[in-house]
Design a protein around this motif. Structure first.
Motif, mmCIF file in Angstrom:
data_model
loop_
_atom_site.group_PDB
_atom_site.id
_atom_site.type_symbol
_atom_site.label_atom_id
_atom_site.label_comp_id
_atom_site.label_asym_id
_atom_site.label_seq_id
_atom_site.Cartn_x
_atom_site.Cartn_y
_atom_site.Cartn_z
ATOM 1 N N HIS A 1 0.827 -1.203 0.000
ATOM 2 C CA HIS A 1 0.000 0.000 0.000
ATOM 3 C C HIS A 1 0.864 1.256 0.000
ATOM 4 O O HIS A 1 0.689 2.157 -0.829
ATOM 5 N N TYR B 1 0.631 1.840 -3.873
ATOM 6 C CA TYR B 1 -0.723 2.315 -4.122
ATOM 7 C C TYR B 1 -1.093 3.636 -3.464
ATOM 8 O O TYR B 1 -2.015 4.322 -3.919
ATOM 9 N N ASP C 1 -8.219 5.993 -10.082
ATOM 10 C CA ASP C 1 -8.622 6.673 -8.847
ATOM 11 C C ASP C 1 -9.867 6.024 -8.258
ATOM 12 O O ASP C 1 -9.993 5.907 -7.035
ATOM 13 N N ARG D 1 -8.868 2.781 -6.566
ATOM 14 C CA ARG D 1 -8.151 3.084 -5.332
ATOM 15 C C ARG D 1 -9.129 3.480 -4.228
ATOM 16 O O ARG D 1 -8.997 3.051 -3.070
#
Length: 231
Positions: A117, A121, A219, A222
């Motif tokens: 993460h 990310y 996006d 996410r």
């Protein structure tokens, strides 16, 4: 009857597809697109109330009655016991396999997940998070390397569910900045496990949905994956 597997091609998903291939139990794949929020659908939450995949429904469970299970570790234990494969009868050996399975569930999965993460990310770089979880990933690799210096597999002399659970995470070590030259026993183990035909078949899970090299997360994906529930 086939087991229904609700899954997406992630390390946790691969654990169960590999276990199903290894045990030879028939199964049907039901994609749960976690980037689109399928894990929040009411019908899936009835099976997996923690809104996480993988999950299974076995229509021919204990006593011939259907059973649904979530949490990949619990599923692997169930599949071993149902099939009678990878379920050592010696209690001491079985508990050794379970101990390393719990190590993966409580350590490798969560810590490597957090490392990924913050390293890959997160929308902004957080040095503390990168260092904290990167160091923990290194520590866990060292634990694995030490264990695999004394045993062929995590559970001991025989391949088992702890290896099935851990392999999908450690095989992608490079994304966490880990180099297997520093962990020669892990490298040997990775090569051995990767050569198993059932593992190779398990890694074909939903191949058409597996991310391509260099592919980035949108996006919207996410937001869904990291806290925003659709709708």
């Amino acid at each position: 009857m086939a087991i229904d597997l609700y899954v997406w091609p992630t390390p946790n998903g691969f654990k169960v597809s590999i276990a199903l291939e290894e045990t030879g139990l028939p199964y049907t794949v039901h994609p749960i697109d976690i980037g689109k929020g399928d894990q929040f659908r009411p019908e899936f939450l009835k099976i997996a109330p923690n809104n996480r995949m993988p999950a299974i429904v076995d229509p021919d469970g204990p006593g011939g009655r259907p059973i649904s299970l979530f949490e990949s570790g619990a599923i692997l234990i169930y599949l071993a016991e149902k099939s009678g494969r990878f379920r050592p009868q010696d209690p001491a050996v079985w508990y050794t396999h379970l101990q390393w399975l719990m190590w993966q569930m409580g350590g490798v999965g969560p810590m490597f997940g957090q490392a990924g993460h913050f390293m890959i990310y997160a929308p902004e770089k957080v040095p503390y998070g990168i260092e904290r979880y990167g160091n923990e990933a290194k520590r866990l690799m060292k634990v694995a390397d030490t264990r695999l210096a004394e045993a062929e597999y995590l559970g001991g002399a025989e391949y088992g569910i702890a290896d099935m659970a851990t392999f999908p995470w450690l095989r992608v070590h490079e994304r966490y900045g880990l180099v297997t030259d520093e962990y020669p026993n892990v490298r040997r183990w990775l090569e051995t496990v990767a050569a198993r035909p059932a593992v190779q078949r398990g890694l074909e899970l939903l191949k058409e949905h597996q991310p391509k090299p260099g592919q980035t997360m949108t996006d919207e994906q996410r937001a869904v994956l990291f806290g925003k529930r659709p709708g």
